[in-house]
Structure formats: C-alpha cells, structure tokens
Design a protein around this motif. Structure first.
Motif, PDB file in Angstrom:
ATOM      1  N   PRO A  96       0.834  -1.061   0.075  1.00 54.64           N
ATOM      2  CA  PRO A  96       0.066   0.016   0.079  1.00 54.64           C
ATOM      3  C   PRO A  96       0.890   1.338   0.031  1.00 54.64           C
ATOM      4  CG  PRO A  96      -0.060  -1.001   1.933  1.00 54.64           C
ATOM      5  CD  PRO A  96       0.647  -1.998   1.289  1.00 54.64           C
ATOM      6  N   ASN A  97       0.188   2.483  -0.197  1.00 54.03           N
ATOM      7  CA  ASN A  97       0.878   3.755  -0.174  1.00 54.03           C
ATOM      8  C   ASN A  97       1.693   3.817   1.204  1.00 54.03           C
ATOM      9  OD1 ASN A  97       0.283   4.734  -2.688  1.00 54.03           O
ATOM     10  ND2 ASN A  97      -1.797   5.342  -1.858  1.00 54.03           N
ATOM     11  N   GLY A  98       2.896   4.234   0.975  1.00 52.86           N
ATOM     12  CA  GLY A  98       3.840   4.440   2.138  1.00 52.86           C
ATOM     13  C   GLY A  98       4.470   3.281   2.844  1.00 52.86           C
ATOM     14  N   ALA A  99       4.210   2.212   2.251  1.00 55.38           N
ATOM     15  CA  ALA A  99       4.841   0.822   2.616  1.00 55.38           C
ATOM     16  C   ALA A  99       6.360   0.934   2.507  1.00 55.38           C
ATOM     17  CB  ALA A  99       4.423  -0.224   1.885  1.00 55.38           C
ATOM     18  N   GLY A 100       7.098   1.912   1.887  1.00 54.13           N
ATOM     19  CA  GLY A 100       8.453   1.911   1.876  1.00 54.13           C
ATOM     20  C   GLY A 100       9.104   1.326   0.609  1.00 54.13           C
ATOM     21  N   LYS A 101       8.199   1.072  -0.379  1.00 54.40           N
ATOM     22  CA  LYS A 101       8.899   0.561  -1.716  1.00 54.40           C
ATOM     23  C   LYS A 101       9.922   1.556  -2.275  1.00 54.40           C
ATOM     24  CE  LYS A 101       4.833   0.468  -3.611  1.00 54.40           C
ATOM     25  NZ  LYS A 101       3.705   1.139  -2.726  1.00 54.40           N
ATOM     26  N   THR A 102       9.474   2.640  -2.649  1.00 52.89           N
ATOM     27  CA  THR A 102      10.495   3.543  -3.140  1.00 52.89           C
ATOM     28  C   THR A 102      11.694   3.672  -2.371  1.00 52.89           C
ATOM     29  OG1 THR A 102       8.816   4.609  -4.333  1.00 52.89           O
ATOM     30  CG2 THR A 102      10.733   5.794  -4.207  1.00 52.89           C
ATOM     31  N   THR A 103      11.515   3.824  -1.005  1.00 53.71           N
ATOM     32  CA  THR A 103      12.659   4.042  -0.321  1.00 53.71           C
ATOM     33  C   THR A 103      13.480   3.059  -0.178  1.00 53.71           C
ATOM     34  OG1 THR A 103      11.168   5.263   1.538  1.00 53.71           O
ATOM     35  CG2 THR A 103      13.252   4.624   2.386  1.00 53.71           C
ATOM     36  N   LEU A 104      12.949   1.738  -0.130  1.00 54.24           N
ATOM     37  CA  LEU A 104      13.743   0.429  -0.485  1.00 54.24           C
ATOM     38  C   LEU A 104      14.488   0.560  -1.696  1.00 54.24           C
ATOM     39  CD1 LEU A 104      14.738  -2.311   0.450  1.00 54.24           C
ATOM     40  CD2 LEU A 104      12.573  -3.368  -0.698  1.00 54.24           C
TER      41      LEU A 104
ATOM     42  N   LEU B 218      17.487 -10.977 -18.356  1.00 52.08           N
ATOM     43  CA  LEU B 218      17.564  -9.711 -17.419  1.00 52.08           C
ATOM     44  C   LEU B 218      16.942 -10.006 -16.072  1.00 52.08           C
ATOM     45  CD1 LEU B 218      18.073  -6.871 -17.207  1.00 52.08           C
ATOM     46  CD2 LEU B 218      15.972  -6.277 -18.407  1.00 52.08           C
ATOM     47  N   THR B 219      17.294  -9.490 -15.094  1.00 50.71           N
ATOM     48  CA  THR B 219      16.481  -9.537 -13.880  1.00 50.71           C
ATOM     49  C   THR B 219      15.541  -8.354 -13.733  1.00 50.71           C
ATOM     50  OG1 THR B 219      18.174 -10.759 -12.753  1.00 50.71           O
ATOM     51  CG2 THR B 219      16.477  -9.809 -11.507  1.00 50.71           C
ATOM     52  N   VAL B 220      14.465  -8.398 -13.418  1.00 50.51           N
ATOM     53  CA  VAL B 220      13.554  -7.181 -13.461  1.00 50.51           C
ATOM     54  C   VAL B 220      12.889  -7.156 -11.886  1.00 50.51           C
ATOM     55  CG1 VAL B 220      11.558  -6.067 -14.455  1.00 50.51           C
ATOM     56  CG2 VAL B 220      13.133  -7.416 -15.918  1.00 50.51           C
ATOM     57  N   VAL B 221      13.089  -6.002 -11.476  1.00 47.41           N
ATOM     58  CA  VAL B 221      12.140  -5.646 -10.304  1.00 47.41           C
ATOM     59  C   VAL B 221      11.326  -4.670 -10.525  1.00 47.41           C
ATOM     60  CG1 VAL B 221      12.184  -5.284  -7.773  1.00 47.41           C
ATOM     61  CG2 VAL B 221      14.035  -6.777  -9.011  1.00 47.41           C
ATOM     62  N   PHE B 222      10.065  -4.595  -9.902  1.00 47.66           N
ATOM     63  CA  PHE B 222       9.231  -3.505 -10.416  1.00 47.66           C
ATOM     64  C   PHE B 222       8.356  -3.207  -9.445  1.00 47.66           C
ATOM     65  CE2 PHE B 222       5.108  -4.655 -11.737  1.00 47.66           C
ATOM     66  CZ  PHE B 222       5.109  -5.861 -12.175  1.00 47.66           C
ATOM     67  N   ILE B 223       8.024  -2.056  -8.786  1.00 45.19           N
ATOM     68  CA  ILE B 223       7.046  -1.335  -8.009  1.00 45.19           C
ATOM     69  C   ILE B 223       5.905  -1.058  -8.557  1.00 45.19           C
ATOM     70  CG2 ILE B 223       6.467   0.624  -6.417  1.00 45.19           C
ATOM     71  CD1 ILE B 223       9.499   0.752  -5.686  1.00 45.19           C
TER      72      ILE B 223
END
Lengths: 335, 297
Positions: B77-85, B241-246
């Motif tokens: 959810p929003n604010g879960a820390g995905k972008t910070t990670l 390729l390794t892909v990680v996406f938010i």
C-alpha cells in the motif's frame, strides 16, 4: 550631435579588448552555467587570478611574461579545484553563495595593505608587457591607425585585439568540439537532472569538476588578456559586477549556445558605449534644460549600465532565449 | 562467478496463470512462499536493512533475496516503503543499518553511479526525462562505456564516432519498440507523461542492465502501451535480465510477475507466486486494513 563619433566609440568598444575579456568570461560561464547548470557567481575570481597571476609573476618575481601567463592559468585551475571539492556536492544555491564569496575574499585579500609587497595591494600592480608587444606585426608609429572613419585602433591595440579574438575563436571551437560529444551530453544531462545522470552510471562530481576547471581557465584567459592590455592589474577592476556583466552578455547572446556568449559580449559593449557616448553628446546640447544636463553630466556611465540592464529586462520579456537561443527549449523551463 | 550467470534450468512454464508470456524458467518451484525465503540463484541479497525518518521506520527488512532472471514485483500500500527501499538499494539514500550484495559483490559504500555501472539500473517514480535533450540523446546517454564521455577523447570525433553510430542504431531500435520513434528528434520536454515513462525505461535498457528496477513503470501510461511495455519487459527477463518493479495495483502484478514481494510498513510481510500472494490474508489485511483495527469489518 555627431552620430559618427557615437558609432565609432561604440564599435571600438564592441571589438576592443574589453569585449574580448568579457567574451572569454562569458564563454567560461557558458560552460559552467549554460551547459552544466553550475550557478557560478564568482567568475570574476578566475579573471582576477589570471590577471594577478600574470602581473605578479612578472612584476614581483621577475619571471618572463609567458611563465606569468602559465601561472595565471594554473591559479585558475587551483581556484576551480578549491571551490569544487567542498561545494560541488552541495545544492546549486550553496555553490552560488560560495563562489561569490570566494571571489570577493580573494579580491579583498589581494587588495589589502598587507599584500602590498606581493600584489601591490590597493596600489595595484604594473609590469612590462614588452615581451608581448615585441611580437606585434602592426607598425605602431604615432600616426598609424587601423580602421575606417571614427572606428579605428592604434597598432598596439590592433595586436591585443587580434590575439584576443583569435583566442576567442579558438576557445569557442574547443568548447564546441567537447560539448557536441558524448562528454557534452553528460554535462547537459547533469544540468537537466543530476540524479538521472547518476542513475545511468555517470560520475556527476567528476564531470562538474571538469566543467568548473575548463570554464575557470577560460575566465582566467580573459584575466590574462586584461593584464596584458593594461600592463598590470587593479583590485577594483575585479568587483562582483564583472561576473554580472558576463551573465548579461551570456543571456543577451543566448546561454547554452556556441556563439551566444561572443555575440552577447560584442552587443553588451556596443550598447553600453553607444548609450554613454550618446548621453555625453546630449549633455553638450544647448537646447537641453540646465537641470537635465546637470543630472546627466558625469553619470553617463552609470546611466548606460542601467540602460543595458533595462535592455536585458526587455530581452527576458520578449526574447528570453537570447539572440541565438531556441525559444522552444526556453519554454520547457516553464513546465 | 560465471556459474552464477548461467540460467537456471527449470521446467518450461506452459499455460501459466499469467496471460502474458512469462519467463520460461520456473525458478520458485522449490522456494517456499514465505517472507525472506532463500532463492536458488539470488542476484540481490539484503540483510537487516533499516531506514528511519524521525520516528518513522520506513524500511525494516530482515532478509530478502531477489532471484536472477525473473520478474519480481514489489507491491504494498501507499507508504509501505517501496520507493525508499529502491533508493537505499540503488545508493540514492543512505541506510541506517544493513548490508546487501549485488551480483555476488557485497555493496560496501553504495554510490548510485557505481552501482549503475555494475548493472543495477533504476528508473524513477517521478520521471526524470532530460527536458532540453532530444529523445534520442536521452536514450544515448544510457549507453555504457562510451569512449566519447572521456574529456581526453571528446574533441576528437574519430575516437568515438563508430561507437556512437552503433549506439544510435541500438537507441533507434529501442525507440521503435516503445513507440517513440516519431519523437526521436524532439526535445524530451515535449513528451507526454506516459511517453516520458516509456522513454525512461528505454534509456534504462540502453544502459545494458543486469538488473533493472522500475519504480511504477506503468503509472500514467495508457493501457495498450503499458501492455506492450510489460510484454517487452517479460521478454527481456526471458533473455536473462532480472526485473524488479514497484506497483501498487495488484491486478497488474498478477499478469506479468513471476514472484511477488509484499511490503507493508517497511517490512516484507509476504512473498510468493502472484496467485498465492493475492489470497494471502496478511496481504489483504495490509491493503484493506486489519480486521481488529477496523473493529471486525
């Protein structure tokens, strides 16, 4: 009112050594601000070190002029490194503050009475630039004049401006060659968004430092020309407004263009001198009321600078990209 | 570590739950769907990573592994820390504690440009297109190891022309794939928001990444284009390729990811194949609010 004289004065200023110096200062600033986005408000510091490095080497240490020029340029590099290391990682605004302060500190130190033994302090320094004028190919008799009508130079002046404009052309060419390359693409990407450049593996600090050094050395060259032209240096010639005149020239001509700073410097001096000469002639007119004549007389120089400022304001309103800039590029800022 | 680079032999994935073509590798058949599960060929291993902003612990990951060559979705959810990670892992933010390794190399002093040169390329949630560069130049900037980016070679076109021409060819291919070919010579600032997202992905791919980390690549991209974008990405995973996406829309995730990691309040609360994760009650709680907090709703 003699418009021939007004035009002659203006044209001499536009192509004289002062315009060369301003053009070099503005080209350096273009590398900093135009291409890399570095808000350098201390460009005059590089000119100062170029001029004093040359002058002091010859006058105080008795070295040859050519060594002096080299010293001036090395000092410009040193200033770039000294400024860059602590501040290039900081926010752009911090960098602007530090640069303007550093340039002023250097000027005040060099002009202080404690520095008389080294730099001449407030008394300024002068040296014999004979080594430069010995190479002068233009006959320089008391009646030798080059040019047409009122637009003419002496042989000595001709030599300074010939070397000066050749230097401007060479420097512009080098800037063009390095900026159109992938190296220049990285500079522009840093200007647009540092983090984007970092995310693609570019060492932003290193590129900024390279740009700072290159632009600083170009400014230092302007200082060298200044020292040769006046056979010396005076601390009062390196006040902060020199930097702002260079910004004015850059914005007049168009930042982030190759010819912009050169055209801007020529136009700056043409306008400034034209207005000043015009005002001088005006105050001499008999039909002018005494009060107006009194007000104008003696302040022609100040008023002409103010008018150049006004021109810049009008330019920003109606042609914000400068003479050679690209309007569409400019408007992207307003997103 | 060459043995680590070889693809994992695994069962071909026929008739998977995903509508789109996924990686041919089923890497997780032996991986238990629990938070912090070890993977057979991890490219990224994170341990005890924390980052606090004041009293808020934005990221608090005990252990996380990302499998090589698959598409991993990071949801929450929003604010879960995905972008910070993302910011921590890519060196754009400094962790308070923790360590991680990328591609077999421990990351000791994370610097964004160095990690990028090692092949960890990210994009940003708020796109960072370079407005006053052309679309083509934006993509070309991504190319790694450019001789012309060294000042000593820059003034001499002959030293970098061939490489530049090859890069232009590659860039044109990418622009074509992302429907940006017609905008090639326009300034990137004139692109629409969705086009900028695509441009950023194209630029990231130009950097020849080992692992690509996309921060909400589909936000603001029109659905048809988003589909083609993700098809392209899964194709790249297929090629190694390794892909990680938010992403925070769960339905998008199920279509294209091989593995889903769920983040809530900075912690990894669940991970597993998408069809399992979306039914995990902890995940549902995280998205919809805990039952006890809501008083039984």
């Amino acid at each position: 009112m003699d418009f021939d004289i007004i035009f002659g004065n203006a044209a001499r200023a536009a192509f004289g050594p002062e315009a060369v110096i301003l053009a070099l200062a503005a080209i350096g600033l273009n590398v900093h601000f135009g291409f890399t986005g570095l808000l350098n408000f201390g460009q005059v510091g590089f000119l100062l070190l170029g001029a004093y490095g040359t002058s002091v080497s010859v006058a105080t240490f008795g070295w040859s002029l050519w060594v002096g020029i080299l010293v001036g340029l090395v000092l410009s590099v040193a200033l770039a490194v000294a400024l860059g290391f602590p501040t290039l990682r900081l926010h752009a605004v911090m960098f602007a503050i530090v640069t303007i302060a550093a340039a002023e500190i250097i000027r005040i130190l060099i002009g202080s009475t404690d520095a008389i033994g080294l730099t001449g302090g407030p008394l300024s320094v002068s040296f014999d630039a004979g080594a430069f004028y010995d190479l002068n190919p233009y006959p320089d008799g008391p009646h030798d004049r080059y040019g047409v009508g009122t637009f003419e130079f002496t042989g000595q002046q001709m030599w300074v401006i010939t070397v000066g404009w050749v230097l401007v052309a060479l420097v512009s060419l080098v800037v063009f060659l390095i900026v159109r390359s992938p190296w220049g693409r990285v500079l522009k990407s840093i200007r647009e968004d540092e983090d984007a450049a970092r995310s693609l593996g570019k060492n932003v600090f290193s590129y900024k430092m390279q740009a700072l050094i290159i632009g600083g050395v170009i400014g230092g060259l302007g200082g060298v020309i200044d020292a040769i032209k006046t056979s010396g240096a005076d601390p009062n010639g390196f006040r902060p407004q020199v930097t702002f005149f260079a910004y004015t020239a850059l914005l007049l001509g168009g930042a982030a263009t190759y010819m912009g700073p050169v055209l801007g410097a020529i136009l700056f001096w043409f306008l400034r001198e034209w207005i000043e000469s015009f005002l001088r002639q005006l105050t001499a007119e008999a039909w002018l009321p005494d009060a107006v004549a009194d007000f104008l007389s003696g302040s022609e120089g100040v008023i002409s600078v103010a008018m150049v400022g006004l021109t810049l304001v009008l330019l920003m309103l109606f042609r914000p990209q400068g003479i050679t800039g690209n309007r569409i590029e400019m408007q992207l800022d307003a997103r | 570590m060459p043995d680590e680079l070889t693809p994992v032999p695994g069962e071909a994935r026929a008739g998977t739950e995903s509508g789109l073509v996924g990686a041919q590798i089923e890497p997780n058949h032996s991986v238990p769907p629990v938070a912090g599960a070890p993977k057979p060929h991890p490219i990224l291993v994170v341990d005890e990573l924390t980052r606090s902003f004041g009293g808020l612990r934005a990221v608090d990951v005990d252990h996380l592994e990302v499998e090589r060559g698959v598409v991993t979705a990071l949801i929450g959810p929003n604010g879960a820390g995905k972008t910070t990670l993302f910011n921590l892992l890519t060196g754009f933010d400094r962790a308070d504690t923790g360590r991680w390794s990328f591609d077999g190399q421990p990351v000791s002093s994370p610097s964004p440009d160095q990690l990028a040169r090692q092949g960890m390329i990210r994009t940003f949630q708020l796109t960072k297109s370079l407005a006053k560069l052309t679309v083509l130049d934006n993509v070309l900037l991504g190319a790694p190891g450019q001789a012309g980016e060294r000042l000593s070679a820059a003034p001499f076109r002959s030293r970098w022309r061939d490489q530049e021409e090859a890069n232009v060819e590659l860039a044109d291919e990418l622009l074509d794939r992302f429907n940006l070919a017609h905008m090639r010579d326009e300034l990137a600032g004139t692109l629409s928001g969705g086009q900028r997202k695509l441009l950023e992905v194209a630029r990231a791919l130009m950097a020849d990444p080992v692992m690509i980390m996309l921060d909400e690549p589909m936000a603001g991209v029109n659905p048809a284009l988003a589909q083609s974008l993700m098809r392209h990405i899964t194709q790249l995973a297929f090629e190694g390729l390794t892909v990680v996406f938010i992403e925070h829309a769960m339905d998008v995730v199920t279509g294209i990811s091989d593995w889903v990691v769920v983040l809530a309040q900075g912690r990894v609360i669940a991970e597993g194949p998408p069809w399992k994760v979306i039914h995990d009650h902890q995940v549902i709680d995280a998205y919809l609010g805990r039952r006890r907090a809501g008083g039984g709703s």
